[in-house]
Design a protein around this motif. Structure first.
Motif, PDB file in Angstrom:
ATOM      1  N   GLN A   1       6.996  -1.167  -7.136  1.00 21.19           N
ATOM      2  CA  GLN A   1       6.593  -2.550  -6.859  1.00 21.19           C
ATOM      3  C   GLN A   1       6.535  -3.361  -8.154  1.00 21.19           C
ATOM      4  O   GLN A   1       7.017  -4.496  -8.215  1.00 21.19           O
ATOM      5  N   GLN A   2       5.972  -2.790  -9.202  1.00 22.19           N
ATOM      6  CA  GLN A   2       5.894  -3.489 -10.483  1.00 22.19           C
ATOM      7  C   GLN A   2       7.285  -3.658 -11.095  1.00 22.19           C
ATOM      8  O   GLN A   2       7.557  -4.654 -11.759  1.00 22.19           O
ATOM      9  N   GLY A   3       8.175  -2.695 -10.881  1.00 25.92           N
ATOM     10  CA  GLY A   3       9.549  -2.823 -11.349  1.00 25.92           C
ATOM     11  C   GLY A   3      10.271  -3.985 -10.676  1.00 25.92           C
ATOM     12  O   GLY A   3      10.980  -4.757 -11.334  1.00 25.92           O
ATOM     13  N   ARG A   4      10.072  -4.123  -9.364  1.00 19.22           N
ATOM     14  CA  ARG A   4      10.679  -5.262  -8.655  1.00 19.22           C
ATOM     15  C   ARG A   4      10.098  -6.580  -9.166  1.00 19.22           C
ATOM     16  O   ARG A   4      10.809  -7.570  -9.318  1.00 19.22           O
ATOM     17  N   ARG A   5       8.817  -6.563  -9.450  1.00 20.36           N
ATOM     18  CA  ARG A   5       8.171  -7.777  -9.970  1.00 20.36           C
ATOM     19  C   ARG A   5       8.733  -8.131 -11.345  1.00 20.36           C
ATOM     20  O   ARG A   5       9.018  -9.302 -11.620  1.00 20.36           O
ATOM     21  N   LEU A   6       8.909  -7.128 -12.220  1.00 20.91           N
ATOM     22  CA  LEU A   6       9.463  -7.391 -13.550  1.00 20.91           C
ATOM     23  C   LEU A   6      10.877  -7.942 -13.442  1.00 20.91           C
ATOM     24  O   LEU A   6      11.226  -8.903 -14.127  1.00 20.91           O
ATOM     25  N   ARG A   7      11.682  -7.354 -12.582  1.00 19.67           N
ATOM     26  CA  ARG A   7      13.055  -7.839 -12.391  1.00 19.67           C
ATOM     27  C   ARG A   7      13.049  -9.300 -11.949  1.00 19.67           C
ATOM     28  O   ARG A   7      13.805 -10.127 -12.464  1.00 19.67           O
ATOM     29  N   ALA A   8      12.171  -9.644 -11.029  1.00 18.04           N
ATOM     30  CA  ALA A   8      12.087 -11.026 -10.550  1.00 18.04           C
ATOM     31  C   ALA A   8      11.626 -11.971 -11.662  1.00 18.04           C
ATOM     32  O   ALA A   8      12.136 -13.093 -11.778  1.00 18.04           O
TER      33      ALA A   8
ATOM     34  N   TRP B   1      20.869  -7.954 -13.272  1.00 22.89           N
ATOM     35  CA  TRP B   1      19.614  -7.238 -13.527  1.00 22.89           C
ATOM     36  C   TRP B   1      19.312  -6.319 -12.365  1.00 22.89           C
ATOM     37  O   TRP B   1      19.227  -6.750 -11.214  1.00 22.89           O
ATOM     38  N   LYS B   2      19.151  -5.042 -12.661  1.00 20.93           N
ATOM     39  CA  LYS B   2      18.923  -4.024 -11.631  1.00 20.93           C
ATOM     40  C   LYS B   2      17.721  -3.168 -12.004  1.00 20.93           C
ATOM     41  O   LYS B   2      17.376  -3.019 -13.162  1.00 20.93           O
ATOM     42  N   GLY B   3      17.134  -2.588 -10.994  1.00 16.38           N
ATOM     43  CA  GLY B   3      16.076  -1.607 -11.175  1.00 16.38           C
ATOM     44  C   GLY B   3      16.592  -0.253 -10.726  1.00 16.38           C
ATOM     45  O   GLY B   3      17.112  -0.134  -9.620  1.00 16.38           O
ATOM     46  N   GLU B   4      16.473   0.732 -11.589  1.00 15.84           N
ATOM     47  CA  GLU B   4      16.944   2.084 -11.274  1.00 15.84           C
ATOM     48  C   GLU B   4      15.738   3.020 -11.208  1.00 15.84           C
ATOM     49  O   GLU B   4      15.165   3.388 -12.232  1.00 15.84           O
ATOM     50  N   PRO B   5      15.334   3.402  -9.991  1.00  6.48           N
ATOM     51  CA  PRO B   5      14.175   4.300  -9.880  1.00  6.48           C
ATOM     52  C   PRO B   5      14.523   5.726 -10.305  1.00  6.48           C
ATOM     53  O   PRO B   5      15.662   6.153 -10.193  1.00  6.48           O
ATOM     54  N   PHE B   6      13.525   6.427 -10.804  1.00  7.09           N
ATOM     55  CA  PHE B   6      13.689   7.841 -11.139  1.00  7.09           C
ATOM     56  C   PHE B   6      12.369   8.556 -10.874  1.00  7.09           C
ATOM     57  O   PHE B   6      11.305   7.950 -10.909  1.00  7.09           O
ATOM     58  N   GLY B   7      12.469   9.812 -10.581  1.00  7.24           N
ATOM     59  CA  GLY B   7      11.290  10.595 -10.261  1.00  7.24           C
ATOM     60  C   GLY B   7      10.652  11.208 -11.494  1.00  7.24           C
ATOM     61  O   GLY B   7      11.329  11.540 -12.461  1.00  7.24           O
ATOM     62  N   VAL B   8       9.358  11.304 -11.459  1.00  9.07           N
ATOM     63  CA  VAL B   8       8.584  12.034 -12.453  1.00  9.07           C
ATOM     64  C   VAL B   8       7.526  12.819 -11.685  1.00  9.07           C
ATOM     65  O   VAL B   8       7.196  12.476 -10.550  1.00  9.07           O
TER      66      VAL B   8
ATOM     67  N   GLY C   1      11.244 -10.330 -22.975  1.00  9.81           N
ATOM     68  CA  GLY C   1       9.961 -10.146 -23.655  1.00  9.81           C
ATOM     69  C   GLY C   1       8.813 -10.876 -22.984  1.00  9.81           C
ATOM     70  O   GLY C   1       7.771 -10.261 -22.698  1.00  9.81           O
ATOM     71  N   PRO C   2       8.956 -12.176 -22.690  1.00  8.56           N
ATOM     72  CA  PRO C   2       7.861 -12.868 -22.023  1.00  8.56           C
ATOM     73  C   PRO C   2       7.545 -12.298 -20.634  1.00  8.56           C
ATOM     74  O   PRO C   2       6.387 -12.286 -20.213  1.00  8.56           O
ATOM     75  N   SER C   3       8.555 -11.809 -19.947  1.00  8.22           N
ATOM     76  CA  SER C   3       8.327 -11.215 -18.623  1.00  8.22           C
ATOM     77  C   SER C   3       7.543  -9.916 -18.738  1.00  8.22           C
ATOM     78  O   SER C   3       6.616  -9.661 -17.960  1.00  8.22           O
ATOM     79  N   VAL C   4       7.916  -9.095 -19.712  1.00 10.79           N
ATOM     80  CA  VAL C   4       7.191  -7.835 -19.945  1.00 10.79           C
ATOM     81  C   VAL C   4       5.748  -8.141 -20.328  1.00 10.79           C
ATOM     82  O   VAL C   4       4.816  -7.502 -19.821  1.00 10.79           O
ATOM     83  N   ASN C   5       5.554  -9.124 -21.197  1.00 11.55           N
ATOM     84  CA  ASN C   5       4.190  -9.485 -21.607  1.00 11.55           C
ATOM     85  C   ASN C   5       3.355  -9.955 -20.420  1.00 11.55           C
ATOM     86  O   ASN C   5       2.189  -9.590 -20.299  1.00 11.55           O
ATOM     87  N   GLU C   6       3.938 -10.758 -19.566  1.00 13.60           N
ATOM     88  CA  GLU C   6       3.200 -11.241 -18.396  1.00 13.60           C
ATOM     89  C   GLU C   6       2.822 -10.084 -17.479  1.00 13.60           C
ATOM     90  O   GLU C   6       1.691 -10.000 -17.007  1.00 13.60           O
ATOM     91  N   LEU C   7       3.758  -9.193 -17.239  1.00 12.40           N
ATOM     92  CA  LEU C   7       3.481  -8.059 -16.362  1.00 12.40           C
ATOM     93  C   LEU C   7       2.452  -7.123 -16.994  1.00 12.40           C
ATOM     94  O   LEU C   7       1.573  -6.607 -16.305  1.00 12.40           O
ATOM     95  N   THR C   8       2.531  -6.934 -18.312  1.00  9.69           N
ATOM     96  CA  THR C   8       1.595  -6.040 -19.006  1.00  9.69           C
ATOM     97  C   THR C   8       0.162  -6.527 -18.868  1.00  9.69           C
ATOM     98  O   THR C   8      -0.758  -5.730 -18.699  1.00  9.69           O
ATOM     99  N   ASP C   9      -0.032  -7.832 -18.914  1.00 11.30           N
ATOM    100  CA  ASP C   9      -1.380  -8.388 -18.775  1.00 11.30           C
ATOM    101  C   ASP C   9      -1.989  -8.050 -17.418  1.00 11.30           C
ATOM    102  O   ASP C   9      -3.204  -7.877 -17.303  1.00 11.30           O
ATOM    103  N   ASP C  10      -1.163  -7.957 -16.400  1.00  9.64           N
ATOM    104  CA  ASP C  10      -1.644  -7.692 -15.042  1.00  9.64           C
ATOM    105  C   ASP C  10      -1.524  -6.225 -14.641  1.00  9.64           C
ATOM    106  O   ASP C  10      -1.842  -5.873 -13.513  1.00  9.64           O
ATOM    107  N   TRP C  11      -1.025  -5.383 -15.530  1.00  7.47           N
ATOM    108  CA  TRP C  11      -0.690  -3.990 -15.194  1.00  7.47           C
ATOM    109  C   TRP C  11      -1.845  -3.190 -14.592  1.00  7.47           C
ATOM    110  O   TRP C  11      -1.645  -2.453 -13.624  1.00  7.47           O
ATOM    111  N   PRO C  12      -3.075  -3.265 -15.097  1.00  7.11           N
ATOM    112  CA  PRO C  12      -4.128  -2.402 -14.554  1.00  7.11           C
ATOM    113  C   PRO C  12      -4.472  -2.671 -13.088  1.00  7.11           C
ATOM    114  O   PRO C  12      -4.788  -1.729 -12.353  1.00  7.11           O
TER     115      PRO C  12
END
Length: 131
Positions: free
Chosen positions: A27-34, A57-64, A106-117
């Motif tokens: 969900q957060q990956g889709r949000r970052l892409r958007a 711009w694509k999101g590639e899921p992977f398992g961990v 960069g600004p997108s990552v920063n915005e998402l990081t602020d809301d990450w928790p």
């Protein structure tokens, strides 16, 4: 709390950890892409001419173990030039460029990081709240 009920509740919660973490990460990956695509859609970012870069711009899921991951990116060569600029430089065939940066990753990552928790706190509530 009834200690006889604790072990089964923990087992049920443990079974939900992986799926909930994966769901939240995707969900957060889709949000970052958007967010990236939104910032790569005209001024102050790069203008959309054909939509090719925007749509690349694509999101590639992977398992961990016990969760999941997602890699967000583009394979388009203009990605770095748009993000960081290409100022007072010559390209490989000798053309001179003064292309200012249009930061959109960069600004997108920063915005998402602020809301990450918050999304992960919500995932913990779903994991343990329904036990």
């Amino acid at each position: 709390m009834d200690l006889d009920d604790l072990a089964p509740r923990l087992e049920r919660a443990a079974a939900r950890v992986g799926p909930e973490v994966n769901r939240t990460v995707q969900q957060q990956g889709r949000r970052l892409r958007a967010l990236i695509q939104g910032r790569a859609s005209g001024r102050p970012g790069p203008n959309i001419i054909t939509g090719d870069y925007h749509g690349s711009w694509k999101g590639e899921p992977f398992g961990v173990p016990d969760g999941g991951g997602v890699e967000i990116g583009t394979r388009k060569p203009q990605g770095r030039r748009l993000e960081y600029g290409f100022m007072n430089m010559y390209d490989s065939i000798g053309r001179f460029y003064r292309q200012p940066p249009f930061p959109h990753v960069g600004p997108s990552v920063n915005e998402l990081t602020d809301d990450w928790p918050d999304p992960f706190k919500a995932a913990c509530d779903r994991i343990f709240g329904g036990a």
